[in-house]
Design a protein around this motif. Structure first.
Motif, short mmCIF file in Angstrom:
data_model
loop_
_atom_site.label_atom_id
_atom_site.label_comp_id
_atom_site.label_asym_id
_atom_site.label_seq_id
_atom_site.Cartn_x
_atom_site.Cartn_y
_atom_site.Cartn_z
N GLU A 1 0.83 -1.21 0.00
CA GLU A 1 0.00 0.00 0.00
C GLU A 1 0.86 1.26 0.00
OE1 GLU A 1 -2.58 -0.23 3.29
OE2 GLU A 1 -3.79 -1.89 2.50
N GLN B 1 1.02 4.26 -3.15
CA GLN B 1 0.44 5.56 -2.85
C GLN B 1 1.00 6.63 -3.78
OE1 GLN B 1 0.99 6.50 1.25
NE2 GLN B 1 -0.53 5.02 1.99
N GLU C 1 -13.27 8.85 -6.46
CA GLU C 1 -13.37 7.39 -6.46
C GLU C 1 -12.50 6.76 -7.54
OE1 GLU C 1 -15.84 9.49 -6.40
OE2 GLU C 1 -16.66 9.18 -4.38
N ALA D 1 -8.82 6.97 -6.35
CA ALA D 1 -8.56 6.04 -5.25
C ALA D 1 -8.52 4.60 -5.74
CB ALA D 1 -9.63 6.20 -4.18
N SER D 2 -9.44 4.24 -6.67
CA SER D 2 -9.45 2.87 -7.19
C SER D 2 -8.21 2.59 -8.02
CB SER D 2 -10.71 2.65 -8.02
OG SER D 2 -10.73 1.37 -8.59
N VAL E 1 -5.64 3.14 -2.99
CA VAL E 1 -5.62 3.78 -1.69
C VAL E 1 -7.05 4.08 -1.27
CG1 VAL E 1 -3.32 4.76 -2.04
CG2 VAL E 1 -5.34 6.06 -2.72
N THR E 2 -7.20 4.56 -0.05
CA THR E 2 -8.52 4.86 0.44
C THR E 2 -9.04 6.18 -0.13
OG1 THR E 2 -7.62 6.00 2.39
CG2 THR E 2 -8.02 3.63 2.58
N GLN F 1 -10.52 8.44 1.58
CA GLN F 1 -10.21 9.50 2.53
C GLN F 1 -8.85 10.14 2.25
OE1 GLN F 1 -11.39 6.53 3.29
NE2 GLN F 1 -13.45 7.06 4.04
N ARG F 2 -7.89 9.34 1.85
CA ARG F 2 -6.57 9.89 1.56
C ARG F 2 -6.62 10.79 0.32
NH1 ARG F 2 -1.16 9.75 1.95
NH2 ARG F 2 0.06 9.74 0.01
#
Length: 281
Positions: free
Chosen positions: A52, A56, A73, A76-77, A81-82, A84-85
């Motif tokens: 992870e 990043q 989204e 992040a996908s 990563v999440t 939120q980040r």
């Protein structure tokens, strides 16, 4: 590699204080997920954390992809990563895109003879009104293309179809200008070219329209029945039929003359001359 000993938890509650026994030098160790996994001996979790961290993106790369039109989204996908980040670094860029879309609505569409007096928002709102669409349900957005120019997009739904129109936005004096990039954008900039769909089929010139009867066109009053009259032959005289609403008059037989009681009927002179035998009552 020198060994350190744990002194205790730092006053911030998020780090661990370690000390070198030989030099009495103290170190601050963040109590992150990797430290917790290592303390538990969870080798699998440590491997996932390393993957992870390697995947990043840097904050600048996240903002560049958001500015180019991707959603939180999607970034992040793609980065693994999440959400939120990504949101922490995407928020200021999303505000920039929203502000640019608002400025583009105040820009003036470029016509053949120069910029229009009306703004893009005014022209599009008028076009939506002619088509019967709800302009309040349409959404505006923008992003920066590879050439560094801003693209503004309008999204709306008509029936079951999702529609989009794109313009190129150039900021400048008096609000700047916009130019259509696709067919939908060109149609919205020319509301006078729109024609409402016709519900009646056009007839050929000089041809009369044939009105088809419907249930609503049937009259409430009963329609008079037409009686076919016999066609008279050249040597035959046929009297015309009586009207349907007038009853036919039937001639009643003339009353028969009766003689006086117990007296025979006296024949008339015509009966005597013609040799007709008188009848007794």
């Amino acid at each position: 590699m020198r060994a350190l000993r744990v002194v205790g938890l730092h006053e911030d509650g998020k780090s661990i204080v370690c000390e070198d026994p030989a030099s009495r030098t103290r170190f601050l160790l963040p109590a992150d997920e990797r430290l917790r996994a290592a303390a538990r001996g969870d080798i699998t979790r440590l491997g996932q954390i390393e993957i992870e961290l390697e995947s990043q993106m840097r904050p600048r790369e996240i903002q560049a992809r958001i500015r180019a039109g991707e959603s939180v989204e999607q970034v992040a996908s793609g980065a693994g990563v999440t959400v939120q980040r990504v949101e922490r670094f995407a928020y200021p860029v999303l505000l920039e895109r929203s502000r640019t879309a608002e400025l583009a609505q105040r820009a003036h569409p470029v016509r053949e003879d120069g910029p229009d007096v009306q703004t893009l928002g005014e022209v599009v709102a008028h076009s939506f009104g002619q088509r019967g669409h709800d302009y309040s349900q349409a959404t505006w957005d923008s992003w920066r293309g590879d050439d560094g120019k801003w693209v503004v997009v309008l999204s709306w739904k008509a029936g079951r179809s999702d529609n989009r129109a794109h313009w190129s936005f150039s900021p400048g004096a008096h609000g700047g200008t916009v130019q259509a990039l696709d067919e939908n954008a060109e149609v919205l900039l020319n509301p006078n070219a729109y024609r409402a769909p016709r519900t009646v089929r056009a007839l050929d010139p000089g041809r009369e329209a044939v009105i088809q009867p419907t249930l609503d066109s049937i009259p409430d009053e009963p329609v008079a029945k037409v009686i076919d009259a016999p066609i008279a032959e050249p040597d035959e005289d046929v009297e015309p039929p009586l009207p349907a609403d007038e009853p036919e008059e039937v001639a009643e037989p003339a009353p028969r003359a009766k003689g006086k009681k117990n007296h025979p009927i006296v024949p008339s002179w015509e009966d005597v001359l013609l040799g007709v035998r008188s009848q007794r009552g």
